[in-house]
Design an enzyme around this catalytic site. Structure first.
Site, PDB file in Angstrom:
ATOM      1  N   SER A  74     -38.873 -32.104 -14.045  1.00 13.15           N
ATOM      2  CA  SER A  74     -39.188 -32.506 -15.422  1.00 13.15           C
ATOM      3  C   SER A  74     -40.233 -33.618 -15.464  1.00 13.15           C
ATOM      4  O   SER A  74     -40.366 -34.400 -14.524  1.00 13.15           O
ATOM      5  CB  SER A  74     -37.929 -32.996 -16.134  1.00 13.15           C
TER       6      SER A  74
HETATM    7  N1  SAH Z   1     -33.247 -32.003 -12.512  1.00 14.53           N
HETATM    8  C1  SAH Z   1     -34.290 -31.309 -11.766  1.00 14.53           C
HETATM    9  C2  SAH Z   1     -35.071 -30.329 -12.605  1.00 14.53           C
HETATM   10  C3  SAH Z   1     -34.322 -29.086 -12.670  1.00 14.53           C
HETATM   11  S1  SAH Z   1     -35.114 -27.617 -13.222  1.00 14.53           S
HETATM   12  C4  SAH Z   1     -35.222 -32.279 -11.095  1.00 14.53           C
HETATM   13  O1  SAH Z   1     -35.060 -33.489 -11.238  1.00 14.53           O
HETATM   14  O2  SAH Z   1     -36.115 -31.816 -10.369  1.00 14.53           O
HETATM   15  C5  SAH Z   1     -33.629 -26.738 -13.565  1.00 14.53           C
HETATM   16  C6  SAH Z   1     -32.828 -26.329 -12.358  1.00 14.53           C
HETATM   17  O3  SAH Z   1     -31.641 -25.715 -12.822  1.00 14.53           O
HETATM   18  C7  SAH Z   1     -33.523 -25.289 -11.471  1.00 14.53           C
HETATM   19  O4  SAH Z   1     -33.608 -25.757 -10.176  1.00 14.53           O
HETATM   20  C8  SAH Z   1     -32.611 -24.077 -11.587  1.00 14.53           C
HETATM   21  O5  SAH Z   1     -32.537 -23.313 -10.399  1.00 14.53           O
HETATM   22  C9  SAH Z   1     -31.289 -24.712 -11.917  1.00 14.53           C
HETATM   23  N2  SAH Z   1     -30.304 -23.853 -12.554  1.00 14.53           N
HETATM   24  C10 SAH Z   1     -30.483 -22.865 -13.461  1.00 14.53           C
HETATM   25  N3  SAH Z   1     -29.308 -22.325 -13.818  1.00 14.53           N
HETATM   26  C11 SAH Z   1     -28.345 -22.983 -13.120  1.00 14.53           C
HETATM   27  C12 SAH Z   1     -26.920 -22.879 -13.050  1.00 14.53           C
HETATM   28  N4  SAH Z   1     -26.240 -22.013 -13.786  1.00 14.53           N
HETATM   29  N5  SAH Z   1     -26.277 -23.713 -12.211  1.00 14.53           N
HETATM   30  C13 SAH Z   1     -26.941 -24.618 -11.453  1.00 14.53           C
HETATM   31  N6  SAH Z   1     -28.277 -24.750 -11.480  1.00 14.53           N
HETATM   32  C14 SAH Z   1     -28.981 -23.957 -12.303  1.00 14.53           C
END
Ligand code: SAH
Length: 233
Positions: A74
């Site tokens: 993000s």
């Molecule tokens: N917080 C992260 C950004 C995350 S992007 C950072 O600081 O970099 C969103 C993430 O959520 C992705 O890596 C994606 O694979 C994950 N995601 C999507 N659905 C999910 C689920 N049901 N459970 C766990 N992770 C999930």
């Protein structure tokens, strides 16, 4: 006690340290991120190690960046904003759940403001890389699990704060159930390309809901989110 946790020192080019200081001044302070603890932590954590080596020069830019597997880290402002919205206990004694570990950067920020952070990622390769980054910094109060975070992580509940960094059509019921009385859940809710950042504040069995800001997140995939095919067709 709110003592500062120490990170292992890493070698970094002075331009990156400079870019990080500017990020705090221009992207965070000027946009009313006013919790000094968050400004201090984001001024300290080397965000560039959480992105691919070829993109390190862009790590302090005012936007999200790709981290592979169609996922993104993000925008720094959003990380700060969501962290501030959680209103974690000021003595850093909180226990936090993050859904969507991604690069591990948000978890690293939270690790400095909480006693323990539990974070769930569905893509094993991202979880592995995130672990390596956290280890490089000597962060030892973050536990990562591979799985569907829509179910939460009941073993460590209740949480002072739950932060979901992927967008869901509605608030997953298990996450509400795992929130501590007085705790807050911050999650992007809405349709595919544009959502509303929502904050739930638990008061006993009541949940006070606030809409904070329009946002655009990658989808939460799974039982409590979107069907993978529905999203990427
Ligand atoms: N917080 C992260 C950004 C995350 S992007 C950072 O600081 O970099 C969103 C993430 O959520 C992705 O890596 C994606 O694979 C994950 N995601 C999507 N659905 C999910 C689920 N049901 N459970 C766990 N992770 C999930």
């Amino acid at each position: 006690m709110a003592e500062k946790k120490n990170l292992l020192p890493i070698e970094e080019p002075p331009e990156l340290a400079q870019a990080r200081a500017e990020m705090v001044e221009k992207q965070l302070k000027r946009r009313y991120i006013n919790d000094p603890r968050i400004l201090e932590v984001m001024g300290r954590i080397p965000r560039h190690i959480f992105v691919d080596e070829r993109m390190q020069d862009a790590a302090y830019r005012d936007g999200p960046l790709p981290i592979g597997h169609e996922q993104t880290i993000s925008q720094p402002y959003i990380v700060a904003y969501m962290t501030q919205a959680l209103q974690l206990p000021r003595d850093n004694s909180g226990v936090v759940l993050e859904v969507g570990t991604g690069s591990g950067y948000q978890a690293a920020v939270l690790s400095q403001l909480a006693e323990r952070v539990y974070t769930i990622e569905r893509i094993p390769a991202l979880a592995k890389r995130a672990r390596q980054c956290l280890d490089l910094l000597g962060i030892d109060n973050v536990e990562i699990k591979v799985g569907d975070g829509g179910y939460g992580w009941p073993e460590h509940a209740p949480y002072d704060g739950i932060i979901v960094t992927a967008a869901a059509p509605e608030i997953p019921a298990p996450l509400k159930a795992q929130l501590k009385d007085g705790g807050r859940l911050v999650i992007p809710i809405g349709p595919r390309w544009q959502q509303e950042l929502v904050r739930l504040h638990r008061r006993g069995d009541r949940f006070i809901e606030e809409e904070l800001a329009p946002v655009a997140f990658v989808p939460l995939i799974g039982e409590h989110g979107w069907d993978e095919y529905q999203f990427y067709e």
